[in-house]
Design a protein around this motif. Structure first.
Motif, short mmCIF file in Angstrom:
data_model
loop_
_atom_site.label_atom_id
_atom_site.label_comp_id
_atom_site.label_asym_id
_atom_site.label_seq_id
_atom_site.Cartn_x
_atom_site.Cartn_y
_atom_site.Cartn_z
N GLN A 298 45.21 70.82 20.85
CA GLN A 298 46.02 70.01 19.84
C GLN A 298 45.16 69.72 18.93
OE1 GLN A 298 47.75 66.97 22.27
NE2 GLN A 298 49.55 68.01 22.87
N ALA A 299 43.90 69.21 19.02
CA ALA A 299 42.75 68.76 18.26
C ALA A 299 42.39 69.76 17.52
CB ALA A 299 41.68 68.07 18.79
N VAL A 300 41.94 71.16 17.83
CA VAL A 300 41.22 72.11 17.14
C VAL A 300 42.20 73.18 16.58
CG1 VAL A 300 39.38 72.03 19.09
CG2 VAL A 300 40.97 73.87 19.11
N ALA A 301 43.66 73.08 16.74
CA ALA A 301 44.35 73.84 16.03
C ALA A 301 44.28 73.97 14.41
CB ALA A 301 46.04 73.59 16.25
N GLY A 302 44.22 74.86 14.03
CA GLY A 302 44.10 75.17 12.41
C GLY A 302 42.78 75.13 11.96
N HIS A 303 41.81 74.94 12.85
CA HIS A 303 40.39 75.06 12.26
C HIS A 303 39.73 76.30 12.09
CE1 HIS A 303 40.93 70.69 13.37
NE2 HIS A 303 39.84 70.50 13.00
N ASP A 304 38.95 76.58 11.31
CA ASP A 304 38.02 78.02 11.23
C ASP A 304 37.41 78.29 12.39
OD1 ASP A 304 39.22 78.34 8.39
OD2 ASP A 304 37.87 76.90 7.93
N ALA A 305 36.87 77.31 12.86
CA ALA A 305 35.78 77.43 14.15
C ALA A 305 35.72 76.31 15.13
CB ALA A 305 34.61 77.91 13.50
N VAL A 306 35.10 76.36 16.19
CA VAL A 306 35.01 75.36 17.18
C VAL A 306 33.75 75.51 17.50
CG1 VAL A 306 35.69 74.21 19.45
CG2 VAL A 306 37.49 75.09 18.03
N VAL A 307 32.97 74.31 17.27
CA VAL A 307 31.46 74.37 17.75
C VAL A 307 31.60 73.56 19.22
CG1 VAL A 307 29.39 73.69 17.34
CG2 VAL A 307 30.67 74.80 15.50
N SER A 308 30.77 73.58 20.32
CA SER A 308 30.81 72.77 21.25
C SER A 308 29.37 72.65 21.74
CB SER A 308 31.49 73.35 22.62
OG SER A 308 31.47 72.68 23.77
N ALA A 309 29.04 71.32 21.69
CA ALA A 309 27.71 70.94 22.14
C ALA A 309 27.88 69.76 23.22
CB ALA A 309 26.83 70.09 21.27
N TYR A 310 28.97 70.36 24.28
CA TYR A 310 29.59 69.51 25.43
C TYR A 310 28.36 69.26 26.34
CZ TYR A 310 31.95 67.73 29.23
OH TYR A 310 32.31 67.18 30.54
N ASN A 311 28.07 68.22 26.84
CA ASN A 311 27.21 67.91 28.14
C ASN A 311 27.79 66.41 28.48
OD1 ASN A 311 25.16 67.09 29.62
ND2 ASN A 311 23.84 68.58 28.69
N PRO A 312 28.21 66.43 29.75
CA PRO A 312 28.60 65.10 30.18
C PRO A 312 27.67 64.17 30.27
CG PRO A 312 28.39 66.80 32.05
CD PRO A 312 28.26 67.53 30.51
N GLY A 313 26.35 64.43 30.36
CA GLY A 313 25.13 63.64 30.26
C GLY A 313 24.17 63.88 31.36
N TRP A 314 23.13 64.05 31.30
CA TRP A 314 22.25 64.55 32.19
C TRP A 314 21.97 63.71 33.30
CZ3 TRP A 314 20.43 69.24 32.45
CH2 TRP A 314 20.69 70.21 31.12
N THR A 315 22.22 62.42 33.30
CA THR A 315 22.38 61.33 34.45
C THR A 315 23.54 61.22 35.33
OG1 THR A 315 22.91 59.56 32.94
CG2 THR A 315 20.41 60.00 32.98
N VAL A 316 24.63 62.03 34.93
CA VAL A 316 25.79 62.21 35.53
C VAL A 316 25.27 62.93 36.83
CG1 VAL A 316 28.31 62.95 35.58
CG2 VAL A 316 27.20 62.05 33.60
#
Length: 213
Positions: free
Chosen positions: A58-76
């Motif tokens: 729902q959030a990325v619909a209609g965009h030219d590109a998606v960039v993911s720098a996803y990381n839940p956190g190194w201390t998780v």
């Protein structure tokens, strides 16, 4: 361009966000806690959970590109499972939204230091980074099977650190770049430059690449 960014409050993601905004792109950030983001003319913040493919779509619909720098956190404690859950939801959500261009920042652990030997499998690889690095390698293996996305996977060099933006970097592919007999390095600001350059002028579609100063 109209870009959706996941992981914008993290070490890498915040640098990517700054670089994209400085270049005049319109950026939609997906964030669990929108209050962490500072208002900017080119920025839209959407409350969304990166581990929920429907919310991502729902959030990325209609965009030219998606960039993911996803990381839940190194201390998780369960970073391995959390990283893969978020990565899978991000990829699936992007596909559901019909966005073809997908760029992802992964880890250096999957770079090959010798034929058939990846950095994460070497005895000297730091234990505190290992679970996250193994998850990032698995994510790379996943995304390499994707044929509906125009994906790119960026592995940082062995040393990624704070520092100034020079706008300069060297390109590599499957092996870590070196500085003589020492590991290559880059500032997070210059890593963001490399990601933004790849977004604007694609040179590694359906490929992994790495960089270093």
């Amino acid at each position: 361009m109209n870009i959706a960014l996941i992981g914008a409050t993290g070490f890498v993601g915040s640098a990517v966000l700054n670089e994209l905004l400085q270049r005049g792109h319109r950026v939609t950030v997906l964030a669990r806690n929108p209050a962490k983001l500072t208002a900017h003319e080119g920025l839209t913040v959407v409350a969304a959970d990166a581990q929920d493919a429907t919310q991502v779509a729902q959030a990325v619909a209609g965009h030219d590109a998606v960039v993911s720098a996803y990381n839940p956190g190194w201390t998780v404690p369960d970073i391995h499972d959390q990283f893969l859950k978020g990565t899978r939801a991000t990829i699936d959500g992007t596909k559901q939204a019909g966005v073809r261009r997908f760029l992802m920042v992964g880890g250096a652990g999957s770079l090959f230091v010798a034929p058939g030997l990846q950095l994460v499998d070497t005895p000297q690889f730091p234990a505190e980074w290992k679970q996250g690095a193994l998850a990032a390698r698995e994510a790379l293996n996943w995304i390499r099977t994707e044929n509906t996305l125009d994906w790119t996977f960026l592995s940082p060099p062995i040393l990624l650190q704070p520092g100034e933006r020079t706008g300069q970097y060297r390109l590599g592919d499957e092996a870590p770049l070196m500085n003589g007999d020492q590991p290559g390095s880059i500032s997070v600001a210059d890593l963001a430059v490399a990601m933004a350059d790849e977004l604007e002028t694609p040179r590694h579609v359906q490929k992994r690449f790495t960089v270093a100063n």
